[in-house]
Design a protein around this motif. Structure first.
Motif, PDB file in Angstrom:
ATOM      1  N   GLU A  75       0.736  -1.334  -0.071  1.00 47.62           N
ATOM      2  CA  GLU A  75      -0.017  -0.161   0.025  1.00 47.62           C
ATOM      3  C   GLU A  75       1.041   1.259  -0.226  1.00 47.62           C
ATOM      4  O   GLU A  75       0.468   2.340  -0.509  1.00 47.62           O
ATOM      5  N   SER A  76       1.775   1.240   0.781  1.00 51.24           N
ATOM      6  CA  SER A  76       2.886   2.229   0.911  1.00 51.24           C
ATOM      7  C   SER A  76       3.907   2.327  -0.354  1.00 51.24           C
ATOM      8  O   SER A  76       5.045   3.203  -0.279  1.00 51.24           O
ATOM      9  N   LYS A  77       3.598   1.602  -1.344  1.00 50.83           N
ATOM     10  CA  LYS A  77       4.594   1.417  -2.504  1.00 50.83           C
ATOM     11  C   LYS A  77       6.096   1.358  -2.128  1.00 50.83           C
ATOM     12  O   LYS A  77       6.959   1.576  -3.077  1.00 50.83           O
ATOM     13  N   SER A  78       6.307   0.487  -1.242  1.00 49.11           N
ATOM     14  CA  SER A  78       7.475   0.071  -0.798  1.00 49.11           C
ATOM     15  C   SER A  78       8.218  -0.910  -1.958  1.00 49.11           C
ATOM     16  O   SER A  78       7.422  -1.632  -2.304  1.00 49.11           O
ATOM     17  N   ALA A  79       9.355  -0.973  -2.056  1.00 49.54           N
ATOM     18  CA  ALA A  79      10.095  -1.910  -3.127  1.00 49.54           C
ATOM     19  C   ALA A  79      10.558  -3.149  -2.467  1.00 49.54           C
ATOM     20  O   ALA A  79      10.686  -4.084  -3.281  1.00 49.54           O
ATOM     21  N   ALA A  80      11.060  -2.990  -1.373  1.00 50.76           N
ATOM     22  CA  ALA A  80      11.622  -3.969  -0.565  1.00 50.76           C
ATOM     23  C   ALA A  80      11.210  -3.946   0.735  1.00 50.76           C
ATOM     24  O   ALA A  80      11.126  -3.307   1.634  1.00 50.76           O
ATOM     25  N   VAL A  81      11.368  -5.345   1.268  1.00 53.72           N
ATOM     26  CA  VAL A  81      11.208  -5.443   2.779  1.00 53.72           C
ATOM     27  C   VAL A  81      12.378  -6.390   3.148  1.00 53.72           C
ATOM     28  O   VAL A  81      13.274  -7.060   2.511  1.00 53.72           O
ATOM     29  N   ILE A  82      12.715  -6.081   4.499  1.00 53.10           N
ATOM     30  CA  ILE A  82      13.950  -6.838   5.074  1.00 53.10           C
ATOM     31  C   ILE A  82      13.455  -7.293   6.697  1.00 53.10           C
ATOM     32  O   ILE A  82      12.701  -6.694   7.169  1.00 53.10           O
ATOM     33  N   CYS A  83      14.132  -8.301   6.890  1.00 49.07           N
ATOM     34  CA  CYS A  83      13.807  -9.000   8.206  1.00 49.07           C
ATOM     35  C   CYS A  83      14.979  -9.750   8.667  1.00 49.07           C
ATOM     36  O   CYS A  83      15.902 -10.163   7.870  1.00 49.07           O
ATOM     37  N   ALA A  84      15.335  -9.698  10.136  1.00 50.48           N
ATOM     38  CA  ALA A  84      16.110 -10.714  10.729  1.00 50.48           C
ATOM     39  C   ALA A  84      15.313 -11.662  11.241  1.00 50.48           C
ATOM     40  O   ALA A  84      14.225 -11.433  11.412  1.00 50.48           O
ATOM     41  N   SER A  85      15.824 -12.895  11.293  1.00 47.43           N
ATOM     42  CA  SER A  85      14.964 -14.102  11.434  1.00 47.43           C
ATOM     43  C   SER A  85      15.649 -15.316  12.232  1.00 47.43           C
ATOM     44  O   SER A  85      16.924 -15.486  11.844  1.00 47.43           O
ATOM     45  N   THR A  86      14.936 -15.797  13.068  1.00 51.99           N
ATOM     46  CA  THR A  86      15.435 -17.336  13.431  1.00 51.99           C
ATOM     47  C   THR A  86      14.782 -18.395  12.724  1.00 51.99           C
ATOM     48  O   THR A  86      14.853 -19.419  12.678  1.00 51.99           O
ATOM     49  N   GLY A  87      13.987 -17.810  11.388  1.00 53.25           N
ATOM     50  CA  GLY A  87      13.679 -18.860  10.511  1.00 53.25           C
ATOM     51  C   GLY A  87      12.316 -18.665  10.138  1.00 53.25           C
ATOM     52  O   GLY A  87      12.013 -18.521   8.734  1.00 53.25           O
ATOM     53  N   ASN A  88      11.343 -18.538  11.139  1.00 56.82           N
ATOM     54  CA  ASN A  88       9.967 -18.596  10.549  1.00 56.82           C
ATOM     55  C   ASN A  88       9.574 -17.209   9.960  1.00 56.82           C
ATOM     56  O   ASN A  88       8.851 -17.330   8.961  1.00 56.82           O
ATOM     57  N   THR A  89       9.949 -16.181  10.530  1.00 61.03           N
ATOM     58  CA  THR A  89       9.748 -14.832   9.975  1.00 61.03           C
ATOM     59  C   THR A  89      10.142 -14.841   8.576  1.00 61.03           C
ATOM     60  O   THR A  89       9.546 -14.253   7.564  1.00 61.03           O
ATOM     61  N   SER A  90      11.235 -15.224   8.233  1.00 60.07           N
ATOM     62  CA  SER A  90      11.866 -15.106   6.950  1.00 60.07           C
ATOM     63  C   SER A  90      11.247 -16.047   5.952  1.00 60.07           C
ATOM     64  O   SER A  90      10.904 -15.553   4.864  1.00 60.07           O
ATOM     65  N   ALA A  91      10.696 -17.252   6.469  1.00 59.68           N
ATOM     66  CA  ALA A  91       9.802 -18.085   5.560  1.00 59.68           C
ATOM     67  C   ALA A  91       8.501 -17.361   5.148  1.00 59.68           C
ATOM     68  O   ALA A  91       7.991 -17.237   3.884  1.00 59.68           O
ATOM     69  N   SER A  92       7.958 -16.709   6.027  1.00 58.80           N
ATOM     70  CA  SER A  92       6.650 -16.135   5.803  1.00 58.80           C
ATOM     71  C   SER A  92       6.844 -14.991   4.995  1.00 58.80           C
ATOM     72  O   SER A  92       6.293 -14.682   4.086  1.00 58.80           O
ATOM     73  N   ALA A  93       7.771 -13.867   5.328  1.00 64.88           N
ATOM     74  CA  ALA A  93       8.044 -12.693   4.621  1.00 64.88           C
ATOM     75  C   ALA A  93       8.534 -13.063   3.242  1.00 64.88           C
ATOM     76  O   ALA A  93       7.955 -12.495   2.043  1.00 64.88           O
ATOM     77  N   ALA A  94       9.109 -14.116   2.867  1.00 58.85           N
ATOM     78  CA  ALA A  94       9.470 -14.619   1.719  1.00 58.85           C
ATOM     79  C   ALA A  94       8.287 -14.968   0.883  1.00 58.85           C
ATOM     80  O   ALA A  94       8.261 -14.419  -0.506  1.00 58.85           O
ATOM     81  N   ALA A  95       7.475 -15.754   1.341  1.00 56.17           N
ATOM     82  CA  ALA A  95       6.486 -16.347   0.747  1.00 56.17           C
ATOM     83  C   ALA A  95       5.315 -15.011   0.249  1.00 56.17           C
ATOM     84  O   ALA A  95       4.810 -15.087  -0.842  1.00 56.17           O
ATOM     85  N   PHE A  96       4.967 -14.313   1.508  1.00 55.60           N
ATOM     86  CA  PHE A  96       4.060 -13.171   1.004  1.00 55.60           C
ATOM     87  C   PHE A  96       4.703 -12.137   0.047  1.00 55.60           C
ATOM     88  O   PHE A  96       4.267 -11.592  -0.770  1.00 55.60           O
ATOM     89  N   SER A  97       6.051 -12.027   0.226  1.00 66.82           N
ATOM     90  CA  SER A  97       6.702 -11.058  -0.929  1.00 66.82           C
ATOM     91  C   SER A  97       6.434 -11.765  -2.258  1.00 66.82           C
ATOM     92  O   SER A  97       6.566 -10.940  -3.359  1.00 66.82           O
ATOM     93  N   ALA A  98       6.819 -13.064  -2.450  1.00 69.26           N
ATOM     94  CA  ALA A  98       6.612 -13.649  -3.821  1.00 69.26           C
ATOM     95  C   ALA A  98       5.162 -13.509  -4.115  1.00 69.26           C
ATOM     96  O   ALA A  98       5.170 -13.322  -5.276  1.00 69.26           O
ATOM     97  N   ARG A  99       4.289 -13.405  -3.279  1.00 70.95           N
ATOM     98  CA  ARG A  99       2.831 -12.963  -3.962  1.00 70.95           C
ATOM     99  C   ARG A  99       2.651 -11.520  -4.308  1.00 70.95           C
ATOM    100  O   ARG A  99       1.419 -11.295  -5.062  1.00 70.95           O
TER     101      ARG A  99
END
Ligand code: AN7
Length: 355
Positions: A75-99
């Motif tokens: 919505e805010s027209k961001s081009a990229a997201v970033i996260c630190a993760s012990t694993g699950n946050t990264s899996a989720s961020a990657a999947a939703f970003s892919a969509r």
């Protein structure tokens, strides 16, 4: 009615508008499973339910918060997201970003991520970077980058994450028609306990529930900064998801504990593994080790007599099982003996099977 994820279901209670593009993978709507044998351990009047968040699309509760964080980033027209993760946050961020069309950058502690989670982040095409440091180091770097570069941070410091995750309390309250008496869950970065407590409080303020639960949060004893009262420089636990020494939502977790008259305790790796195996063997529910901390904590409190003081005819306890057991197959395999290998003959198999 067709189900289309937590934002569609709970729009009324979330900071979204008609303009918000909803990025969903039909997360949420996870089952509450009655845990017969866990309940029996606690005693007759206790009814323990497992909120099995491992059944979310990427296999953990993180999807609830990520649908919000990614929708708002788009919505805010961001081009990229970033996260630190012990694993699950990264899996989720990657999947939703892919969509969506977001670039997803993931910073992980090298060698400390369960295999399933790493595989997910990579197959969903995130830019994965491992650092020679732990989760807390990764989070510091990610904060620094998000403050100085045009990337949106999607760790739970992002308030939209908490907003999405609070829908788990709504689902539980809607299921029972009221709040449980106790809610138990593991604590790592403390986003989830913050979110659950916020959700219950909001539902209470809307008079959707008549009481508030007591929140029971559990850290791993080698990574228990909140219990000990100081950051842990070198957190250690087999439950890598909660191997966190300096939780971002520390203060909020303390508020949840104090306002709800609950507690934040700790459980050893052995207690975590015992609960993990109990759930798999006795309840048929496979969760990851960190998730089992919620049950290990119940067992520990029960032994100490904590529940014997509880008055009432029927006490409902909900426990969040935050992630699926398949995330961390190595741990499962390390808990069991390798299978016997026998000749390819019916007789040999019958004998080995003990029929
Ligand atoms: C299975 O993925 O912090 O207290 O970077 O994966 O809200 O941090 C994961 C945390 C519990 C703790 N159970 O929740 C990450 C991350 C599982 C988890 C937690 C996590 P928080």
């Amino acid at each position: 009615m067709k189900y289309c994820g937590v934002i569609n279901r709970y729009k009324k209670y979330l900071p979204v508008s008609k303009k918000t593009p909803i990025i969903t993978i039909n997360e949420g709507n996870t089952p509450l499973i009655f845990a017969n044998k866990v309940s029996a351990v606690l005693g007759k009047k206790f009814r323990v339910y497992l909120k099995y968040e491992g059944l979310n699309p990427t296999g953990s509760f993180k999807d609830r918060g990520m649908t919000m964080a990614i929708s708002k980033a788009v919505e805010s027209k961001s081009a990229a997201v970033i996260c630190a993760s012990t694993g699950n946050t990264s899996a989720s961020a990657a999947a939703f970003s892919a969509r969506s069309d977001l670039k997803c950058i993931v910073v992980l502690p090298e060698g400390a991520i369960a295999m399933g989670k790493l595989a997910q982040a990579m197959i969903h095409n995130a830019r994965v970077i491992a650092i020679k440091g732990n989760f807390d180091d990764a989070l510091d770097i990610v904060k620094d980058i998000s403050e100085n570069y045009p990337v949106t941070m999607v760790n739970s410091i992002n308030p939209y994450r908490i907003e999405g995750q609070k829908t788990a309390s709504f689902e539980i309250a809607d299921y029972f028609g009221d709040a449980p008496h106790f809610h138990s869950l593991p604590v790592g970065n403390a986003g989830n306990i913050t979110a659950y407590w916020k959700g219950y409080k909001e539902y209470y303020s809307y008079r959707k529930i008549s009481r508030l639960p007591q929140m029971l949060g559990f850290q791993a004893s080698g990574a228990a900064p909140i219990v000990k009262g100081y950051p842990i420089k070198k957190p250690e636990t087999i439950a890598t998801a909660i191997r966190i020494g300096n939780p971002a939502s520390w203060q909020k977790a303390i508020e949840a504990k104090e306002e709800s008259e609950g507690l934040i305790g700790m459980v050893t790796d052995n207690q975590i593994l015992a609960a993990y195996k109990f759930l798999a063997k006795e309840e048929g529910v496979f969760c990851e080790p960190a998730s089992a901390a919620s049950i290990a904590g119940l067992f520990k409190l029960n032994k100490s007599g904590y529940f014997s003081r509880v008055k009432g005819k029927e006490i409902i306890i909900t426990c969040t099982l935050t992630g699926h057991g398949l995330k961390d197959p190595k741990i499962a395999i390390s808990c069991i003996k390798p299978p016997p290998v026998v000749p390819a003959k019916t007789r040999a198999v019958v004998k080995a099977a003990g029929i």
